[in-house]
Scaffold this active site. Structure first.
Site, PDB file in Angstrom:
ATOM      1  N   GLU A  47     -33.243   8.403 -10.631  1.00  0.00           N
ATOM      2  CA  GLU A  47     -32.618   9.194  -9.569  1.00  0.00           C
ATOM      3  C   GLU A  47     -32.374  10.623 -10.032  1.00  0.00           C
ATOM      4  OE1 GLU A  47     -29.235   6.855  -8.263  1.00  0.00           O
ATOM      5  OE2 GLU A  47     -30.582   5.455  -7.235  1.00  0.00           O
ATOM      6  N   GLU A  58     -41.491   1.225  -8.505  1.00  0.00           N
ATOM      7  CA  GLU A  58     -42.891   0.856  -8.255  1.00  0.00           C
ATOM      8  C   GLU A  58     -43.822   2.039  -8.510  1.00  0.00           C
ATOM      9  OE1 GLU A  58     -40.246   0.328  -6.365  1.00  0.00           O
ATOM     10  OE2 GLU A  58     -40.499  -1.371  -5.026  1.00  0.00           O
ATOM     11  N   CYS A  89     -40.182   0.046  -0.792  1.00  0.00           N
ATOM     12  CA  CYS A  89     -39.929   0.941   0.347  1.00  0.00           C
ATOM     13  C   CYS A  89     -41.263   1.378   0.960  1.00  0.00           C
ATOM     14  CB  CYS A  89     -39.100   2.145  -0.094  1.00  0.00           C
ATOM     15  SG  CYS A  89     -40.071   3.404  -0.939  1.00  0.00           S
TER      16      CYS A  89
HETATM   17  N1  THU Z   1     -35.633   1.803  -5.004  1.00  0.00           N
HETATM   18  C1  THU Z   1     -36.666   1.433  -5.802  1.00  0.00           C
HETATM   19  O1  THU Z   1     -36.772   1.846  -6.960  1.00  0.00           O
HETATM   20  N2  THU Z   1     -37.588   0.588  -5.289  1.00  0.00           N
HETATM   21  C2  THU Z   1     -37.503   0.002  -4.054  1.00  0.00           C
HETATM   22  O2  THU Z   1     -38.357  -0.782  -3.705  1.00  0.00           O
HETATM   23  C3  THU Z   1     -36.375   0.314  -3.168  1.00  0.00           C
HETATM   24  C4  THU Z   1     -35.474   1.395  -3.628  1.00  0.00           C
HETATM   25  C5  THU Z   1     -34.599   2.679  -5.591  1.00  0.00           C
HETATM   26  C6  THU Z   1     -34.570   4.094  -5.102  1.00  0.00           C
HETATM   27  C7  THU Z   1     -33.116   4.460  -5.353  1.00  0.00           C
HETATM   28  O3  THU Z   1     -32.977   4.895  -6.690  1.00  0.00           O
HETATM   29  C8  THU Z   1     -32.363   3.151  -5.196  1.00  0.00           C
HETATM   30  O4  THU Z   1     -33.319   2.130  -5.307  1.00  0.00           O
HETATM   31  C9  THU Z   1     -31.603   3.019  -3.878  1.00  0.00           C
HETATM   32  O5  THU Z   1     -32.437   3.286  -2.810  1.00  0.00           O
END
Ligand code: THU
Length: 138
Positions: A47, A58, A89
């Site tokens: 993040e 991913e 996502c």
């Molecule tokens: N996130 C992922 O790394 N992969 C996913 O499939 C869904 C969301 C992360 C992005 C962000 O850092 C946190 O999860 C919350 O959305």
């Protein structure tokens, strides 16, 4: 894939999840992408204080592989520290479909349950590079 190979892939995804940098959402995700060579590329979400620059686990896994010259993939394991399965996502579905339209996707819950799907199931009628050839010229 043998149970042993799958458990190795799962372990890599869980280890990657532990390395997630998610101080804002506190939502840690790990992914492990298996290439046709057998090599595994793991990724975690990273993040940013400028939230929109965050990258998902991913895509980290996929981009690590692509940057190493690896383009052919078999499956990816995705795990979050949640009881529910954490599906990729929309942005990750698109990027995974670009490189691996036949990819198997294994979702792993924190209790160790798995659910198997495919990127084609998760992103039906996907946009892809073929469409770029159909633009009108002029
Ligand atoms: N996130 C992922 O790394 N992969 C996913 O499939 C869904 C969301 C992360 C992005 C962000 O850092 C946190 O999860 C919350 O959305």
């Amino acid at each position: 894939m043998s149970d042993l190979e799958l458990s190795g892939l799962i372990k890599r995804a869980e280890e990657a999840r532990e390395r997630a940098f998610a101080p804002y959402s506190k939502f840690k995700v790990g992914a492990a992408l298996q290439a046709k060579t057998g090599e595994i590329y793991a990724g975690c979400n990273i993040e940013s204080s400028s939230y929109g620059l965050t990258i998902c686990a991913e895509r980290v896994a996929l981009f690590k592989a692509i940057s190493e010259g690896v383009r052919d993939f078999i499956r990816i394991v995705v795990t979050a520290d949640t009881k529910e399965f954490c599906p990729p996502c929309g942005a990750c579905r698109q990027v995974l479909a670009d490189f691996a339209p036949e990819l198997k996707v294994i979702l792993l819950s924190s209790s160790g349950k798995t659910k198997e799907t495919t990127i084609a199931e998760l992103l039906p009628e996907a946009f892809g590079h073929d469409f770029l050839r159909h633009r009108e010229t002029g």
